[in-house]
Design an enzyme around this catalytic site. Structure first.
Site, mmCIF file in Angstrom:
data_model
loop_
_atom_site.group_PDB
_atom_site.id
_atom_site.type_symbol
_atom_site.label_atom_id
_atom_site.label_comp_id
_atom_site.label_asym_id
_atom_site.label_seq_id
_atom_site.Cartn_x
_atom_site.Cartn_y
_atom_site.Cartn_z
ATOM 1 N N MET A 73 16.991 43.123 0.344
ATOM 2 C CA MET A 73 17.073 44.388 -0.082
ATOM 3 C C MET A 73 18.193 45.127 0.661
ATOM 4 O O MET A 73 17.985 45.701 1.439
ATOM 5 C CB MET A 73 15.973 45.094 -0.548
ATOM 6 C CG MET A 73 14.605 44.203 -1.073
ATOM 7 S SD MET A 73 15.324 43.521 -2.702
ATOM 8 C CE MET A 73 15.396 45.067 -3.782
ATOM 9 N N ASP A 83 22.643 9.087 33.182
ATOM 10 C CA ASP A 83 21.873 7.776 33.347
ATOM 11 C C ASP A 83 20.635 7.733 33.352
ATOM 12 O O ASP A 83 19.965 8.751 33.959
ATOM 13 C CB ASP A 83 22.581 7.411 34.813
ATOM 14 C CG ASP A 83 22.273 6.034 35.209
ATOM 15 O OD1 ASP A 83 23.060 5.150 34.887
ATOM 16 O OD2 ASP A 83 21.215 5.860 35.251
ATOM 17 N N ILE A 84 19.858 6.958 32.816
ATOM 18 C CA ILE A 84 18.379 6.894 32.637
ATOM 19 C C ILE A 84 17.788 6.444 33.880
ATOM 20 O O ILE A 84 18.319 5.309 34.636
ATOM 21 C CB ILE A 84 17.807 6.001 31.624
ATOM 22 C CG1 ILE A 84 18.557 6.275 30.298
ATOM 23 C CG2 ILE A 84 16.345 5.728 31.720
ATOM 24 C CD1 ILE A 84 18.335 5.347 29.084
ATOM 25 N N ASP A 119 19.116 40.156 4.988
ATOM 26 C CA ASP A 119 18.214 41.057 4.256
ATOM 27 C C ASP A 119 18.067 41.045 3.115
ATOM 28 O O ASP A 119 19.279 40.988 2.374
ATOM 29 C CB ASP A 119 18.142 42.573 4.689
ATOM 30 C CG ASP A 119 17.055 43.478 4.266
ATOM 31 O OD1 ASP A 119 15.954 43.157 4.432
ATOM 32 O OD2 ASP A 119 17.451 44.646 3.684
ATOM 33 N N ASP A 161 15.439 -1.541 25.011
ATOM 34 C CA ASP A 161 16.478 -1.326 24.087
ATOM 35 C C ASP A 161 16.170 -0.010 23.075
ATOM 36 O O ASP A 161 16.812 0.791 22.717
ATOM 37 C CB ASP A 161 16.552 -2.503 23.029
ATOM 38 C CG ASP A 161 17.462 -3.509 23.695
ATOM 39 O OD1 ASP A 161 18.091 -3.105 24.689
ATOM 40 O OD2 ASP A 161 17.759 -4.447 22.957
ATOM 41 N N GLU A 171 22.568 1.714 30.914
ATOM 42 C CA GLU A 171 21.977 2.990 30.516
ATOM 43 C C GLU A 171 22.996 4.132 30.815
ATOM 44 O O GLU A 171 22.299 5.043 30.931
ATOM 45 C CB GLU A 171 20.523 2.926 31.427
ATOM 46 C CG GLU A 171 21.149 3.065 32.987
ATOM 47 C CD GLU A 171 21.322 1.636 33.703
ATOM 48 O OE1 GLU A 171 20.966 1.547 34.910
ATOM 49 O OE2 GLU A 171 21.572 0.605 32.999
ATOM 50 N N ASP A 181 21.324 46.375 6.041
ATOM 51 C CA ASP A 181 22.001 47.852 5.942
ATOM 52 C C ASP A 181 21.527 48.820 6.963
ATOM 53 O O ASP A 181 21.847 49.755 6.822
ATOM 54 C CB ASP A 181 21.824 48.434 4.348
ATOM 55 C CG ASP A 181 20.344 48.495 3.965
ATOM 56 O OD1 ASP A 181 20.037 49.499 3.477
ATOM 57 O OD2 ASP A 181 19.445 47.496 4.282
#
Length: 453
Positions: free
Chosen positions: A55, A325-326, A53, A342, A368, A10
């Site tokens: 309160m 791609d790895i 909030d 794996d 991969e 508020d």
């Protein structure tokens, strides 16, 4: 599209303070000045998190949170209560109203951002699972009623007998609690049907943060929620714990009712995710799934993105694809063996899924190579996302059989153009991937435009 966070307070200065902090982290921020306004926004807008909030005049944050959590359309949105109240009874009141976490004023930047990231990760995984099942937000509620009745298996990692007894005794009123003071035995136990792990950060005989890291990096235990217990003044360790991926924290001296409430919240999330995952796996068997990673394969990807091509043609809604791609994966297989290869594939698949949006389509396209489609995304934003995920993969070792491996990926990114088919856009993205590898790897590069190719 970045995560959307609703800030409810508020007082305008409080809203502005949180808004600046969150926007600095590239979150999309909405604001509300009352509980009533928050309910209206939650009903009409897609939200990933609410900072509320406690309160406020009229409807306070506790009541607003309760209504959000009781609404079938909004119950799944995580809520963090922001309050100057430090009484335990107020935290319990918020948790009972459905709040997922608490932060107290004055707000510490690192603390709140760690909690925000933690809850956003959970929300993203839940959204991903929901998107691949027949569940809707409404019909998932019946699952929760059954979940509330389930008993959990809780692993407590603590070397102090009195502290362990104080935590275990009240939880045993409802759940099975296993106490283990040996961290290696605890890590092994966590792989066998444990629903929540509680780890002490004040142990004298082991490093609680190291235990948490091992649990999160191990494939068989990474989905088990973790609650850590520590001293109030040890905030730095709490922040590091959140960065590792833990789910919740509680301060010593432990208040029993708060402990029960926080554990129950973690168990609820775990049981719900397990139920969705079971449905998810069943559905994957109905389509064409990659048996190693659990992702859809090439056929799944091709079928799933067909509507995106239609929307591009009919509504000009853009979308982009990326090819991950790895790097040097053949060398990894040759040196370390296919079993370890794996494990790396499964870990990279998990990181791609958990770090993309729920609406994105992630698939293993072969070997991969992974394909990702990002709906309603232009190439500039897709490139930012690709580079972010690439950096996350490169920046965190992959742990396989206790060995830390530094794995990197290269990425090609292309926005689909009008009249283009999947084969054509894939070739452009693949060409960009090739250039990324030729220029040193561990890079994300955009594809050339079709007309300039």
């Amino acid at each position: 599209m970045s995560a959307r966070i609703l800030v409810v307070d508020d007082l305008a200065p409080n809203i502005h303070l949180l808004q600046v902090k969150l926007q600095a982290e590239y979150y999309d921020v909405l604001t509300a000045r009352s509980g009533y306004e928050a309910l209206e926004i939650a009903e009409t807008e897609r939200l990933d998190l609410i900072l509320m909030d406690a309160m406020m005049p009229g409807m306070d944050g506790f009541e607003a949170c309760r209504r959000i959590k009781n609404n079938p359309a909004t119950w799944h949105v995580p809520v963090i209560m922001v309050t100057a109240l430090e009484e335990t009874k107020d935290r319990i009141r918020g948790l009972e109203a459905g709040a997922d976490d608490f932060v107290t004023k004055p707000i510490d930047d690192f603390n709140i951002m760690a909690r925000v990231r933690s809850l956003l990760r959970l929300k993203m995984v839940t959204d991903q699972l929901l998107s691949h099942t027949g569940h809707t937000l409404s019909n998932s509620r019946s699952l929760l009623e059954n979940i509330e009745k389930q008993k959990g298996r809780i692993l407590l990692v603590e070397d102090h007998e009195l502290h362990a007894a104080k935590v275990a005794k009240p939880l045993r009123e409802r759940h099975q609690v296993i106490v283990e003071k040996d961290p290696l035995k605890a890590i092994k136990l966590a792989k066998s049907g444990i629903d929540t792990v509680i780890v002490s950060l004040v142990s004298e005989s082991f490093d609680g943060l190291r235990v948490c890291a091992s649990l999160k990096f191990n494939e068989e235990s990474r989905d088990v929620p973790i609650l850590v217990i520590g001293d109030p003044e040890d905030e730095t360790r709490f922040i590091r714990a959140y960065d590792i991926g833990i789910n919740d924290t509680i301060m010593r001296p432990v208040e029993i009712q708060e402990l029960k409430a926080r554990v129950q919240t973690l168990l609820r999330r775990k049981f719900y995710a397990d139920s969705l995952r079971e449905n998810f796996n069943e559905n994957l068997e109905m389509v064409v799934a990659d048996p190693l990673t659990g992702l859809g394969n090439r056929r799944y990807f091709d079928r799933t993105i067909e509507p995106l091509f239609e929307e591009l043609e009919t509504r000009s809604t853009p979308f982009s694809v990326m090819v991950f791609d790895i790097d040097h994966f053949k060398r990894v297989n040759d040196i370390l063996g296919h079993d370890m290869g794996d494990q790396i594939l499964k870990e990279i698949a998990a990181r791609l899924v958990t770090n993309m949006r729920a609406v994105d389509v992630v698939a293993r396209y072969g070997g991969e190579e992974f394909m990702i489609a990002m709906p309603d995304t232009k190439v500039e934003d897709a490139l930012i996302a690709a580079d972010r995920v690439r950096a996350l993969i490169a920046g965190t070792p992959v742990f396989v059989d206790g060995e830390a491996l530094q794995i990197t990926t290269s990425v090609g990114v292309a926005q689909v153009e009008a009249g283009e088919n999947l084969r054509e856009v894939f070739k452009r993205a693949d060409d960009a991937l090739y250039k990324a590898k030729q220029s040193g790897r561990n890079k994300a590069l955009p594809a050339q435009l079709r007309k300039a190719a």
